[in-house]
Structures are given as C-alpha cells and as structure tokens.
Design a protein around this motif. Structure first.
Motif, PDB file in Angstrom:
ATOM      1  N   TRP A  96      28.685  31.984  40.148  1.00 17.96           N
ATOM      2  CA  TRP A  96      29.467  32.614  39.084  1.00 17.96           C
ATOM      3  C   TRP A  96      30.439  33.651  39.636  1.00 17.96           C
ATOM      4  O   TRP A  96      30.274  34.838  39.409  1.00 17.96           O
ATOM      5  CB  TRP A  96      28.499  33.236  38.087  1.00 17.96           C
ATOM      6  N   PRO A  97      31.426  33.219  40.390  1.00 17.23           N
ATOM      7  CA  PRO A  97      32.414  34.178  40.904  1.00 17.23           C
ATOM      8  C   PRO A  97      33.257  34.731  39.763  1.00 17.23           C
ATOM      9  O   PRO A  97      33.391  34.123  38.700  1.00 17.23           O
ATOM     10  CB  PRO A  97      33.259  33.325  41.862  1.00 17.23           C
ATOM     11  N   VAL A  98      33.830  35.892  39.983  1.00 19.48           N
ATOM     12  CA  VAL A  98      34.662  36.532  38.959  1.00 19.48           C
ATOM     13  C   VAL A  98      35.908  35.690  38.702  1.00 19.48           C
ATOM     14  O   VAL A  98      36.619  35.293  39.633  1.00 19.48           O
ATOM     15  CB  VAL A  98      35.071  37.951  39.388  1.00 19.48           C
ATOM     16  N   THR A  99      36.154  35.411  37.445  1.00 18.85           N
ATOM     17  CA  THR A  99      37.361  34.685  37.039  1.00 18.85           C
ATOM     18  C   THR A  99      38.005  35.422  35.873  1.00 18.85           C
ATOM     19  O   THR A  99      37.342  36.176  35.151  1.00 18.85           O
ATOM     20  CB  THR A  99      37.027  33.248  36.594  1.00 18.85           C
ATOM     21  N   ILE A 100      39.305  35.191  35.701  1.00 18.76           N
ATOM     22  CA  ILE A 100      40.038  35.791  34.580  1.00 18.76           C
ATOM     23  C   ILE A 100      40.593  34.659  33.731  1.00 18.76           C
ATOM     24  O   ILE A 100      41.310  33.786  34.233  1.00 18.76           O
ATOM     25  CB  ILE A 100      41.175  36.701  35.082  1.00 18.76           C
ATOM     26  N   ASP A 101      40.248  34.654  32.443  1.00 18.74           N
ATOM     27  CA  ASP A 101      40.661  33.545  31.593  1.00 18.74           C
ATOM     28  C   ASP A 101      42.051  33.768  30.998  1.00 18.74           C
ATOM     29  O   ASP A 101      42.726  34.766  31.296  1.00 18.74           O
ATOM     30  CB  ASP A 101      39.615  33.276  30.502  1.00 18.74           C
ATOM     31  N   GLU A 102      42.467  32.841  30.143  1.00 21.67           N
ATOM     32  CA  GLU A 102      43.821  32.880  29.584  1.00 21.67           C
ATOM     33  C   GLU A 102      44.021  34.056  28.627  1.00 21.67           C
ATOM     34  O   GLU A 102      45.164  34.417  28.315  1.00 21.67           O
ATOM     35  CB  GLU A 102      44.113  31.565  28.848  1.00 21.67           C
ATOM     36  N   ASN A 103      42.944  34.686  28.206  1.00 19.48           N
ATOM     37  CA  ASN A 103      43.039  35.859  27.323  1.00 19.48           C
ATOM     38  C   ASN A 103      42.965  37.179  28.087  1.00 19.48           C
ATOM     39  O   ASN A 103      42.783  38.239  27.486  1.00 19.48           O
ATOM     40  CB  ASN A 103      41.927  35.804  26.271  1.00 19.48           C
ATOM     41  N   ASN A 104      43.093  37.087  29.410  1.00 24.18           N
ATOM     42  CA  ASN A 104      43.044  38.266  30.279  1.00 24.18           C
ATOM     43  C   ASN A 104      41.691  38.965  30.200  1.00 24.18           C
ATOM     44  O   ASN A 104      41.606  40.200  30.212  1.00 24.18           O
ATOM     45  CB  ASN A 104      44.167  39.251  29.939  1.00 24.18           C
TER      46      ASN A 104
END
Length: 384
Positions: A96-104
C-alpha cells in the motif's frame, strides 16, 4: 516558503517504513529520517528510551540550551507532539504505497495518523528557522508507542508538561477541517463475577447465578451517564452462561468510562469499591483496570489564549479555525492535565484513520502550515 511537492515526496518516504507496533527496525527508520533532518537545522536532538524497553524510542528535538532535553530544568514555551508509530503492519506497508487520487487525496498507511503530522512539525520549524522567526523556546516530542496507549512515553510527556506553557498536538485535523480543543478523559475496566454452579432444577437455590449478580451492577455503573456533564459509560461486552440445566458460575463484562468532569472517575472508583460486597454474598467480584486512565484535556487560561491567537491567525491566513470536542484521547491529555494550554488536531486534515481507507486531504496541508506558523508568530509577538 511552503513546497507541497517536497512535503509529499518526504511523506511517501516515511510512509514506506513499517513503524507498526513493536517493529523497532521501521521505527528507527522514521526516527533516523527526522533526526538527520533536525540535526541539519542545528537543533539539539535526543533519543529517549526507558530502561528495559526495546520497542518504543521517543525522539526529542529542542532549541533550549541544555543538551539533556528530557531531564533539564529549563522552562520552554511550546511543546510540539506527534507520533511515529502506526496501526499497520509490514504487509500493509509493502502492498500500500502512498498514492494521490484524482481528487487530490493521498492514501497510505499512517499518511494522516500521524506521519503527516510529524512531517508538518518538522516543516514548520524548518521554515521558521530559515526565516529567523523562532523567538520561542520549544521541545518537539515524537513518540512511537501512542497507538498502544503511550504506556512508556507517558512519563516523558508528564516531565515535559511541568516545564511547558503551551502544547500543540499534531494529531490529524478532522474531516471537516476542525481542530480539537477538548478531549474526554477515560478508563477501561473488566469486571468478573465468580458465582456458585449447580443444577438449575434439582438444586436451584444452592447456586449463585454469576450473570444475575453481574447484571445487578450494570445500573450502578451506568448511573454515571449524564448528558449534562458529558459522562458516558459504555458496556461493550457481557459474557457468561451455560445451558438451561446449569446455574452459571462465571460472568464478565468490559466497559469504558469517558468523562470531562474529574469527579466522574472518583465516582466510578467508589462504585467499584462497593463490588467487594456483592448482592449475593456467595459471589466474588474481581475488577481489573485495563491500560492507563487518561485525564481529560480541558480548557485552561493558557488554552483560551491559544484559541484567541488561533482565531486571529485564521483570519489573517484565510483558514477556518473551528474546533470541536471529542471523546477520543491523545497524548495531549497527559499534558493538559498539568495546566498547559493545549490545542490538538493541528496536523493536516483527513479521514478514516486506522483503516485501509486512511487518507490525507492534500489541499489541507499548506493552509495548516500557514495558520500554525502565524499562530506561533502572533503568540510570541505579544509576549516579546
């Protein structure tokens, strides 16, 4: 002054370290990251570790003159609190690496509870140091046993609280972007009744029903519940019983007391003392307090001053500074108990802590940086 890209890059790094409970290797990685970065700012750093403990070091950072931060007699102005440990394990971190989705919105293990807060403490002190804006004495404490109840680091916070005027706790800001101004105190208990077993038909009156005895105490415990004083007693579990042919000789319940009025804990102690005299004298009752009781985080005169400065800083930076009261506890409870003005929820905002949906609102980080920096500037501009 604030660079969100740099902040998020560092957050991804520290969230890739598994600093779950009892993982000393991962905790040391997070601690090493912050120690290296604070050392580069020429602040004093110290690692506190209780004798006989291996798993829960606390990183202390300060600009006081004494190199022994923890055991110094020197007073200071602000205690910054955050914690390096998380509730997640190695497999969670690997997958579960840190990710940023389309909603920031950033997702990842510990991204908001509380690695985002640790990183914000460092970022604020770094930028204020670069700008020559630190006119106050401070200690920053990052412990690694908060998720387990701070059983070891509590003593550190109590020591530091005796020397501090204000405390800023960088637990997550709430999903509605609020700070936390009040936290209830709390205690957890297990109550066990030993009765006398017997045949429920042939020898009914020879038995002493443990369930019946324990049930009679439930109204006693819950008599403390009050909307007016915001006292709650939650009976979370009630176990006992056999089949209909037997009188149960064992019953047990678990309960949690949450309170703002310090009298509530004394009242519960008195009720629990009464269990030495069961309704049915053939029964015996055991009471075990689970973990450590925490005092409430309530408003002091110094807290009022913090709130006033926060309100002004919010107006100056365009940040909503609404604060709420909550039943959840933090290490701020230990500090506020000593009369230290305490503001909690100072970290970036997010939601779903302790779950696989834990997230950080990326657009909350810079406003939190701006308002906390301005709060510190205003607070000590008035005192110099």
């Amino acid at each position: 002054m604030f660079d969100i890209n740099s902040y998020m890059a560092d957050l991804k790094t520290i969230c890739s370290y598994d600093s779950g409970r009892h993982n000393r290797e991962g905790i040391d990685q997070v601690l090493g990251f912050f120690k290296e970065h604070f050392d580069a700012l020429s602040f004093t750093t110290q690692t506190a570790l209780t004798e006989g403990d291996y798993y829960a070091p606390t990183l202390l950072v300060s600009n006081i003159d004494d190199k022994n931060i923890l055991n110094s007699d020197e007073k200071f102005d602000v205690l910054f609190i955050s914690h390096m440990d998380t509730v997640f394990n190695t497999e969670d971190v690997k997958s579960w690496p840190v990710t940023i989705d389309e909603n920031n919105i950033a997702h990842g293990p510990g991204v908001i509870d509380c690695k985002g807060g640790c990183l914000l403490v460092y970022t604020i002190l770094r930028e204020m140091q670069k700008a020559g804006e630190i006119s106050f004495k401070f200690v920053a404490a990052m412990n690694s046993d908060e998720e387990g109840g701070s059983n070891l680091s509590r003593d550190y916070f109590e020591k530091l609280a005796d020397r501090a005027t204000y405390c800023l706790v960088f637990e997550p800001g709430r999903a509605g972007r609020e700070f936390v101004g009040i936290r209830k105190g709390g205690a957890k208990y297990t109550v066990t009744v030993h009765g006398v077993g017997g045949h429920s038909g042939a020898d009914f009156f020879k038995g002493a029903n443990a369930i019946v005895e324990l049930a009679k105490w439930v109204p006693e415990f819950t008599s403390l519940i009050s909307r007016e004083t915001e006292t709650t007693v939650n009976i979370a579990k009630f176990n006992g019983g056999l089949d209909n042919g037997q009188t149960p000789d064992l019953a047990e319940l678990s309960m949690r007391l949450l309170y703002l009025d310090p009298k509530a804990i004394d009242q519960m102690d008195e009720i629990l003392k009464k269990t030495k005299h069961p309704f049915d004298p053939r029964c015996t009752i055991e009471v075990h307090e689970k973990g450590m009781r925490r005092p409430p985080m309530i408003i002091t005169e110094n807290t009022k001053k913090l709130f006033e400065c926060l309100d002004v800083a919010g107006k100056e930076t365009g940040v909503d500074t609404t604060w709420i009261s909550t039943g959840g506890m933090s290490d701020g409870n230990w500090v506020a108990h000593h009369g230290v003005g305490t503001l909690d929820g100072c970290g970036p905002c997010g939601d779903h802590m302790h779950t696989k949906d834990e997230c950080l609102y990326v657009d909350s980080v810079e406003p939190r940086f701006n308002v906390m920096r301005q709060l510190l500037l205003n607070l000590f501009k008035e005192e110099t």
